[in-house]
Design a protein around this motif. Structure first.
Motif, PDB file in Angstrom:
ATOM      1  N   PHE A 133       0.833  -1.188   0.000  1.00  0.00           N
ATOM      2  CA  PHE A 133       0.000   0.000   0.000  1.00  0.00           C
ATOM      3  C   PHE A 133       0.873   1.245   0.000  1.00  0.00           C
ATOM      4  CE2 PHE A 133      -2.259  -3.440   1.936  1.00  0.00           C
ATOM      5  CZ  PHE A 133      -3.508  -3.370   1.352  1.00  0.00           C
ATOM      6  N   GLY A 134       0.417   2.272  -0.682  1.00  0.00           N
ATOM      7  CA  GLY A 134       1.130   3.540  -0.710  1.00  0.00           C
ATOM      8  C   GLY A 134       0.740   4.409   0.465  1.00  0.00           C
ATOM      9  N   VAL A 135       1.692   5.184   0.964  1.00  0.00           N
ATOM     10  CA  VAL A 135       1.462   6.097   2.072  1.00  0.00           C
ATOM     11  C   VAL A 135       1.805   7.496   1.594  1.00  0.00           C
ATOM     12  CG1 VAL A 135       2.129   6.713   4.415  1.00  0.00           C
ATOM     13  CG2 VAL A 135       2.090   4.332   3.744  1.00  0.00           C
ATOM     14  N   SER A 136       0.912   8.439   1.846  1.00  0.00           N
ATOM     15  CA  SER A 136       1.197   9.819   1.473  1.00  0.00           C
ATOM     16  C   SER A 136       0.533  10.758   2.469  1.00  0.00           C
ATOM     17  CB  SER A 136       0.702  10.112   0.049  1.00  0.00           C
ATOM     18  OG  SER A 136      -0.695   9.919  -0.033  1.00  0.00           O
ATOM     19  N   GLY A 137       0.907  11.998   2.379  1.00  0.00           N
ATOM     20  CA  GLY A 137       0.385  13.019   3.280  1.00  0.00           C
ATOM     21  C   GLY A 137       1.529  13.814   3.862  1.00  0.00           C
ATOM     22  N   THR A 138       1.182  14.885   4.528  1.00  0.00           N
ATOM     23  CA  THR A 138       2.200  15.731   5.152  1.00  0.00           C
ATOM     24  C   THR A 138       1.841  15.964   6.606  1.00  0.00           C
ATOM     25  OG1 THR A 138       1.001  17.679   4.383  1.00  0.00           O
ATOM     26  CG2 THR A 138       2.830  16.900   3.004  1.00  0.00           C
ATOM     27  N   GLY A 139       1.568  14.894   7.315  1.00  0.00           N
ATOM     28  CA  GLY A 139       1.193  15.004   8.719  1.00  0.00           C
ATOM     29  C   GLY A 139       2.351  15.492   9.570  1.00  0.00           C
ATOM     30  N   ASP A 140       2.213  16.686  10.170  1.00  0.00           N
ATOM     31  CA  ASP A 140       3.283  17.301  10.945  1.00  0.00           C
ATOM     32  C   ASP A 140       3.001  17.150  12.440  1.00  0.00           C
ATOM     33  OD1 ASP A 140       5.357  18.779  11.936  1.00  0.00           O
ATOM     34  OD2 ASP A 140       4.788  20.654  10.970  1.00  0.00           O
ATOM     35  N   CYS A 141       3.767  16.294  13.093  1.00  0.00           N
ATOM     36  CA  CYS A 141       3.634  16.084  14.534  1.00  0.00           C
ATOM     37  C   CYS A 141       4.729  16.808  15.320  1.00  0.00           C
ATOM     38  CB  CYS A 141       3.674  14.590  14.873  1.00  0.00           C
ATOM     39  SG  CYS A 141       2.126  13.740  14.522  1.00  0.00           S
ATOM     40  N   SER A 142       5.511  17.668  14.648  1.00  0.00           N
ATOM     41  CA  SER A 142       6.583  18.368  15.354  1.00  0.00           C
ATOM     42  C   SER A 142       6.057  19.581  16.112  1.00  0.00           C
ATOM     43  CB  SER A 142       7.675  18.800  14.374  1.00  0.00           C
ATOM     44  OG  SER A 142       7.151  19.741  13.448  1.00  0.00           O
ATOM     45  N   GLY A 143       4.864  20.036  15.787  1.00  0.00           N
ATOM     46  CA  GLY A 143       4.279  21.205  16.449  1.00  0.00           C
ATOM     47  C   GLY A 143       3.280  20.804  17.516  1.00  0.00           C
ATOM     48  N   ALA A 144       2.167  21.534  17.560  1.00  0.00           N
ATOM     49  CA  ALA A 144       1.170  21.330  18.600  1.00  0.00           C
ATOM     50  C   ALA A 144       0.036  20.398  18.185  1.00  0.00           C
ATOM     51  CB  ALA A 144       0.590  22.679  19.008  1.00  0.00           C
ATOM     52  N   ALA A 145       0.095  19.840  16.997  1.00  0.00           N
ATOM     53  CA  ALA A 145      -0.999  18.976  16.523  1.00  0.00           C
ATOM     54  C   ALA A 145      -1.114  17.727  17.390  1.00  0.00           C
ATOM     55  CB  ALA A 145      -0.756  18.580  15.077  1.00  0.00           C
ATOM     56  N   ALA A 146      -2.351  17.351  17.697  1.00  0.00           N
ATOM     57  CA  ALA A 146      -2.590  16.147  18.485  1.00  0.00           C
ATOM     58  C   ALA A 146      -2.716  14.923  17.591  1.00  0.00           C
ATOM     59  CB  ALA A 146      -3.853  16.303  19.316  1.00  0.00           C
ATOM     60  N   ALA A 147      -3.213  15.124  16.373  1.00  0.00           N
ATOM     61  CA  ALA A 147      -3.391  14.018  15.429  1.00  0.00           C
ATOM     62  C   ALA A 147      -3.274  14.562  14.015  1.00  0.00           C
ATOM     63  CB  ALA A 147      -4.740  13.348  15.628  1.00  0.00           C
ATOM     64  N   VAL A 148      -2.875  13.705  13.096  1.00  0.00           N
ATOM     65  CA  VAL A 148      -2.744  14.083  11.690  1.00  0.00           C
ATOM     66  C   VAL A 148      -3.410  13.009  10.828  1.00  0.00           C
ATOM     67  CG1 VAL A 148      -0.616  15.381  12.038  1.00  0.00           C
ATOM     68  CG2 VAL A 148      -0.484  12.960  11.487  1.00  0.00           C
ATOM     69  N   GLN A 149      -3.674  13.372   9.582  1.00  0.00           N
ATOM     70  CA  GLN A 149      -4.302  12.458   8.635  1.00  0.00           C
ATOM     71  C   GLN A 149      -3.279  12.012   7.599  1.00  0.00           C
ATOM     72  OE1 GLN A 149      -7.662  11.628   8.917  1.00  0.00           O
ATOM     73  NE2 GLN A 149      -7.675  12.878  10.759  1.00  0.00           N
ATOM     74  N   CYS A 150      -3.197  10.709   7.370  1.00  0.00           N
ATOM     75  CA  CYS A 150      -2.335  10.146   6.334  1.00  0.00           C
ATOM     76  C   CYS A 150      -3.216   9.362   5.360  1.00  0.00           C
ATOM     77  CB  CYS A 150      -1.277   9.225   6.932  1.00  0.00           C
ATOM     78  SG  CYS A 150      -0.136  10.054   8.052  1.00  0.00           S
ATOM     79  N   THR A 151      -2.822   9.325   4.106  1.00  0.00           N
ATOM     80  CA  THR A 151      -3.592   8.643   3.070  1.00  0.00           C
ATOM     81  C   THR A 151      -2.953   7.303   2.746  1.00  0.00           C
ATOM     82  OG1 THR A 151      -4.233  10.776   2.156  1.00  0.00           O
ATOM     83  CG2 THR A 151      -4.511   8.864   0.736  1.00  0.00           C
ATOM     84  N   ILE A 152      -3.772   6.252   2.745  1.00  0.00           N
ATOM     85  CA  ILE A 152      -3.327   4.895   2.407  1.00  0.00           C
ATOM     86  C   ILE A 152      -3.962   4.546   1.063  1.00  0.00           C
ATOM     87  CG2 ILE A 152      -3.221   2.500   3.163  1.00  0.00           C
ATOM     88  CD1 ILE A 152      -1.886   4.550   5.069  1.00  0.00           C
ATOM     89  N   THR A 153      -3.120   4.212   0.076  1.00  0.00           N
ATOM     90  CA  THR A 153      -3.600   3.967  -1.281  1.00  0.00           C
ATOM     91  C   THR A 153      -3.270   2.544  -1.707  1.00  0.00           C
ATOM     92  OG1 THR A 153      -3.119   6.275  -1.776  1.00  0.00           O
ATOM     93  CG2 THR A 153      -3.537   4.836  -3.635  1.00  0.00           C
TER      94      THR A 153
END
Length: 138
Positions: free
Chosen positions: A101-121
């Motif tokens: 499966f492919g993984v894409s997205g630009t989920g940035d956990c280095s800041g204050a974000a609690a959760a991010v979204q990644c795309t599975i293709t």
């Protein structure tokens, strides 16, 4: 007088015609199921990643051993998300075969974000990507 048992030729031909019509209707439906199976598998992998990241977040919050820090500028990579899966599912930047499966997205956990979204293709044509929610674990 002797009684005869069995089917007549006409009855047998009618049954064969009915079976042929049923096969002609059912076979295209089964052939088309591969795209739906790939899409369902991608949703399953996305769910496994979401679940694994939630368990990892809880373990990290409780200072339990074996947890993984998820605090990179881009966590939507095969290396980071693959560590959340225990079954050896193959993740890559782009899917190259039916079993990865492919993984894409630009989920940035280095800041204050609690959760991010990644795309599975999944691999293939007519596919629908799935979304995995990854909990940032600092």
């Amino acid at each position: 007088m002797k009684t005869q048992r069995g089917f007549t030729l006409i009855e047998l031909v009618v049954v064969i015609i009915i079976l042929g019509v049923l096969a002609a209707v059912a076979v295209p439906k089964f052939i088309d199921m591969s795209t739906q199976a790939r899409n369902a598998a991608a949703k399953g992998v996305a769910g496994a990643i979401s679940s694994g990241s939630s368990v990892n977040f809880a373990a990290r919050s409780a200072n339990a051993p074996g947890n993984i820090a998820i605090n990179a500028a881009n966590v939507c990579t095969a290396a980071i998300l693959g560590s959340l899966l225990a079954d050896g599912t193959i993740l890559a930047a782009t899917p190259t075969s039916d079993d990865n499966f492919g993984v894409s997205g630009t989920g940035d956990c280095s800041g204050a974000a609690a959760a991010v979204q990644c795309t599975i293709t999944p691999n293939g044509t007519g596919i629908t990507p799935a979304t995995a929610t990854v909990m940032c674990a600092r």
